[in-house]
Design a protein around this motif. Structure first.
Motif, PDB file in Angstrom:
ATOM      1  N   PRO A  61       0.833  -1.207   0.000  1.00 32.18           N
ATOM      2  CA  PRO A  61       0.000   0.000   0.000  1.00 32.18           C
ATOM      3  C   PRO A  61       0.865   1.254   0.000  1.00 32.18           C
ATOM      4  O   PRO A  61       2.089   1.198   0.176  1.00 32.18           O
ATOM      5  N   LYS A  62       0.218   2.365  -0.159  1.00 32.11           N
ATOM      6  CA  LYS A  62       0.921   3.631   0.033  1.00 32.11           C
ATOM      7  C   LYS A  62       1.319   3.751   1.499  1.00 32.11           C
ATOM      8  O   LYS A  62       0.598   3.310   2.396  1.00 32.11           O
ATOM      9  N   LYS A  63       2.470   4.351   1.735  1.00 29.02           N
ATOM     10  CA  LYS A  63       3.079   4.332   3.063  1.00 29.02           C
ATOM     11  C   LYS A  63       2.186   4.931   4.124  1.00 29.02           C
ATOM     12  O   LYS A  63       2.122   4.454   5.265  1.00 29.02           O
ATOM     13  N   GLU A  64       1.451   5.980   3.771  1.00 30.73           N
ATOM     14  CA  GLU A  64       0.621   6.642   4.771  1.00 30.73           C
ATOM     15  C   GLU A  64      -0.596   5.802   5.159  1.00 30.73           C
ATOM     16  O   GLU A  64      -1.258   6.082   6.167  1.00 30.73           O
ATOM     17  N   GLU A  65      -0.895   4.760   4.394  1.00 28.11           N
ATOM     18  CA  GLU A  65      -2.085   3.948   4.660  1.00 28.11           C
ATOM     19  C   GLU A  65      -1.788   2.736   5.544  1.00 28.11           C
ATOM     20  O   GLU A  65      -2.563   2.418   6.449  1.00 28.11           O
ATOM     21  N   CYS A  66      -0.697   2.040   5.267  1.00 26.03           N
ATOM     22  CA  CYS A  66      -0.340   0.876   6.085  1.00 26.03           C
ATOM     23  C   CYS A  66       1.086   0.453   5.757  1.00 26.03           C
ATOM     24  O   CYS A  66       1.435   0.325   4.571  1.00 26.03           O
ATOM     25  N   THR A  67       1.890   0.205   6.787  1.00 29.32           N
ATOM     26  CA  THR A  67       3.307  -0.104   6.574  1.00 29.32           C
ATOM     27  C   THR A  67       3.671  -1.550   6.893  1.00 29.32           C
ATOM     28  O   THR A  67       4.844  -1.919   6.790  1.00 29.32           O
ATOM     29  N   ASN A  68       2.698  -2.369   7.279  1.00 29.13           N
ATOM     30  CA  ASN A  68       3.045  -3.778   7.559  1.00 29.13           C
ATOM     31  C   ASN A  68       2.055  -4.749   6.923  1.00 29.13           C
ATOM     32  O   ASN A  68       1.703  -5.776   7.487  1.00 29.13           O
ATOM     33  N   LEU A  69       1.599  -4.405   5.730  1.00 30.22           N
ATOM     34  CA  LEU A  69       0.670  -5.250   4.974  1.00 30.22           C
ATOM     35  C   LEU A  69       1.188  -5.418   3.555  1.00 30.22           C
ATOM     36  O   LEU A  69       1.616  -4.443   2.926  1.00 30.22           O
ATOM     37  N   LEU A  70       1.121  -6.664   3.059  1.00 25.16           N
ATOM     38  CA  LEU A  70       1.429  -6.956   1.656  1.00 25.16           C
ATOM     39  C   LEU A  70       0.231  -7.655   1.029  1.00 25.16           C
ATOM     40  O   LEU A  70      -0.466  -8.432   1.692  1.00 25.16           O
ATOM     41  N   VAL A  71      -0.002  -7.367  -0.260  1.00 26.30           N
ATOM     42  CA  VAL A  71      -1.213  -7.850  -0.944  1.00 26.30           C
ATOM     43  C   VAL A  71      -0.812  -8.485  -2.280  1.00 26.30           C
ATOM     44  O   VAL A  71      -0.729  -7.805  -3.306  1.00 26.30           O
ATOM     45  N   PRO A  72      -0.547  -9.799  -2.295  1.00 33.36           N
ATOM     46  CA  PRO A  72      -0.073 -10.445  -3.526  1.00 33.36           C
ATOM     47  C   PRO A  72      -1.168 -10.905  -4.485  1.00 33.36           C
ATOM     48  O   PRO A  72      -0.858 -11.286  -5.615  1.00 33.36           O
ATOM     49  N   VAL A  73      -2.439 -10.919  -4.062  1.00 25.92           N
ATOM     50  CA  VAL A  73      -3.527 -11.372  -4.933  1.00 25.92           C
ATOM     51  C   VAL A  73      -4.331 -10.184  -5.453  1.00 25.92           C
ATOM     52  O   VAL A  73      -4.403  -9.959  -6.665  1.00 25.92           O
ATOM     53  N   CYS A  74      -4.931  -9.402  -4.560  1.00 25.87           N
ATOM     54  CA  CYS A  74      -5.635  -8.184  -4.981  1.00 25.87           C
ATOM     55  C   CYS A  74      -4.634  -7.039  -5.082  1.00 25.87           C
ATOM     56  O   CYS A  74      -4.836  -5.953  -4.526  1.00 25.87           O
TER      57      CYS A  74
END
Length: 550
Positions: A475-488
């Protein structure tokens, strides 16, 4: 005195035990989802020395890879590396055993695949497979790596994501279980964790002007593949009489102008596993709410001379098929999934049941209705649901093909320009290669009064395999810094049409786990992972970042 100390320690122990919460769980990495990407991400996290919990809404692991999509959409197989290739190698080892061939001899199997033989002896991979065999491979991974999987756990999408600033602290499921982690991966087809975490996303087709794309937005008049009405077919209950009302499945809305964005998503279906072996065949059931009038459009297509019913009965081992949509009126339930991405769990279950009823009704219609040509009914009588697949679900697939739902708008947005290799990718974490592929999005009435489908696209990547940016997983840094999204992942509708293949999801799941591990080790957000270090890890794990030389 000793007795008093003993009683004090006993009291402390009792208080500690009584206050510990059996519903509280913690790991370095929390993977939400039960898809192929989820399992592969968990395997890689374990290999990287991290504790991991897979929180899966599903009972069955593997998503579409174990849910009927056995005739794998691979594209260029040379760019499938890492654990994704290991998955197909394990399938190869299974089918190398003569005991795997229960319903036919291996020598009698046609070995047809997409671009290469199904059984690739030189590469020691098997690309075409039965659903239960794929599921067994995913379960083998779970056992081999001792992965902690919590099944039938559904994220509380309203209040279940706890954040502190730009970091997710924990997620809570509807059963009341809470999962704390340092890093999180959303590996669902729907992107529920991503959305609940406040990460920006898009549903539907962007206008072509948003990213300067030719193949995005409404595509009226563009007719690719053979999934459109090639004859003039009336959409009205009484042919030619608009006052009689529209047939089932035809929209009364204007389709939109060419290139416009809209809220619509491409059609979903079940990838059925059928069998024509008499001892492993279950006759197509008649749904309780079967309505033959729902298939009148197909009857008119047959009456116009169409005879391609069996063109996507793709053969997989043991006299079975991966049966996919084909033609102007087929298993795709066009226009009936628009609200699925954002729908409540209850509404999603209704949509899934609607698709099941439609598709079961379609198969019963093809096998029994006198409006279906006799030669089609005769051939269809030789087929049925595979008795040894999906045995706990009436031999019906447990996974609806969610071809597209939410798509993140992240640090980098993949577009058709990237799939055409028109832009340089500085931080590749894997490669895609499949055709830009969208199924039909709507069925409408043309200005001339005849019915037509819209949205089916099949466009070559032009220059072969292309790189996928790490920035599209975060995600953009200001939104979340410890999430990864490999499908969506972060992608336009039409670029996602190429990326959205199961081997690519596995590739990106592994890459996401490697990035999460580095972020944990260096105590940084996912956006601040040093790419050079990530690249080194990717190559060590045999991910393919550049197309191999011939």
């Amino acid at each position: 005195m000793i007795r008093a100390i003993f009683l004090f320690l006993l009291l402390c122990c009792h208080l500690a035990c009584s206050t510990s919460d059996p519903n509280a769980h913690e790991a370095d990495l929390i993977v939400y989802g039960g898809t192929s990407a989820a399992v592969i991400a968990a395997v890689q996290a374990t290999k990287s020395g991290k504790s991991v919990i897979v929180v899966s809404p599903d009972q069955h692991l593997g998503g579409l890879s174990s849910g009927g999509l056995g005739f794998t959409d691979t594209g260029d197989k040379s760019v499938i590396g890492g654990l994704a290739r290991d998955f197909y190698h394990r399938l190869y080892l299974h089918y190398a055993d003569s005991a795997a061939w229960r319903w036919e001899r291996r020598a009698d199997y046609g070995n047809a695949g997409q671009g290469t033989p199904a059984i690739d002896g030189d590469a020691r991979t098997m690309w075409i497979f039965e659903p239960h065999v794929a599921e067994n491979v995913f379960e083998d991974y779970v056992k081999e790596y001792a992965i902690d999987v919590h099944r039938d756990e559904w994220l509380d999408r309203e209040t279940g994501v706890e954040k502190e600033g730009d970091r997710i602290v924990s997620i809570t499921t509807l059963s009341g279980k809470t999962y704390r982690g340092k890093m999180f991966i959303d590996a669902t087809y729907e992107g529920d964790l991503m959305a609940a975490a406040g990460v920006r996303y898009h549903v539907g087709r962007e206008a072509g002007s948003v990213y300067g794309e030719q193949w995005n937005g409404v595509q009226t008049g563009v007719l690719h593949h053979r999934h459109w009405f090639m004859s003039d077919i009336s959409p009205y209950k009484i042919p030619g009489d608009s006052a009689s009302g529209l047939l089932f499945g035809v929209s009364d809305e204007h389709p939109g102008e060419y290139g416009e964005g809209d809220h619509r998503v491409q059609a979903y279906c079940f990838r059925m596993c059928l069998s024509n072996h008499p001892d492993n065949r279950v006759a197509f059931p008649k749904p309780d709410n079967y309505t033959p009038e729902n298939y009148e459009l197909l009857a008119r297509v047959f009456a116009a001379g169409w005879r391609e019913t069996f063109d996507k009965f793709d053969i997989i081992p043991n006299k079975k098929t991966d049966t996919n949509n084909h033609g102007p009126f087929s298993t795709d339930f066009i226009g009936m999934s628009y609200d699925y991405p954002e729908a409540s769990y209850e509404r999603r279950k209704e949509i899934i049941k609607e698709h099941e009823d439609y598709q079961k009704g379609l198969m019963y219609f093809l096998a029994n209705d006198p409006k279906v040509p006799e030669e089609v009914r005769t051939e269809m009588a030789q087929w049925g649901l595979a008795k040894d697949e999906f045995t706990d679900n009436g031999n019906w697939p447990h996974q609806l093909y969610i071809r597209e739902a939410r798509r993140m708008v992240g640090q980098y947005v993949m577009t058709e320009h990237d799939t055409f290799s028109e832009r340089e990718i500085a931080d590749p974490v894997g490669m895609g290669s499949y055709t830009l592929d969208s199924h039909n999005v709507q069925r409408y009435v043309k200005d001339d009064g005849f019915v037509q489908n819209e949205g089916d696209i099949g466009v070559s990547t032009k220059k072969g395999p292309y790189q996928i940016s790490y920035g599209s997983l975060v995600p953009k840094k200001e939104e979340c810094t410890n999430l990864l999204v490999p499908v969506c992942l972060s992608s336009s509708h039409i670029a996602f049409g190429s990326i959205r293949m199961e081997p690519v999801f596995m590739i990106l799941g592994q890459s996401a786990a490697l990035a999460a591990s580095l972020a944990i080790d260096n105590q940084v957000g996912v956006q601040d992972v040093e790419y050079a270090a990530l690249e080194e890890q990717l190559l060590t794990e045999k991910q393919v970042l550049i197309k191999p030389a011939n």
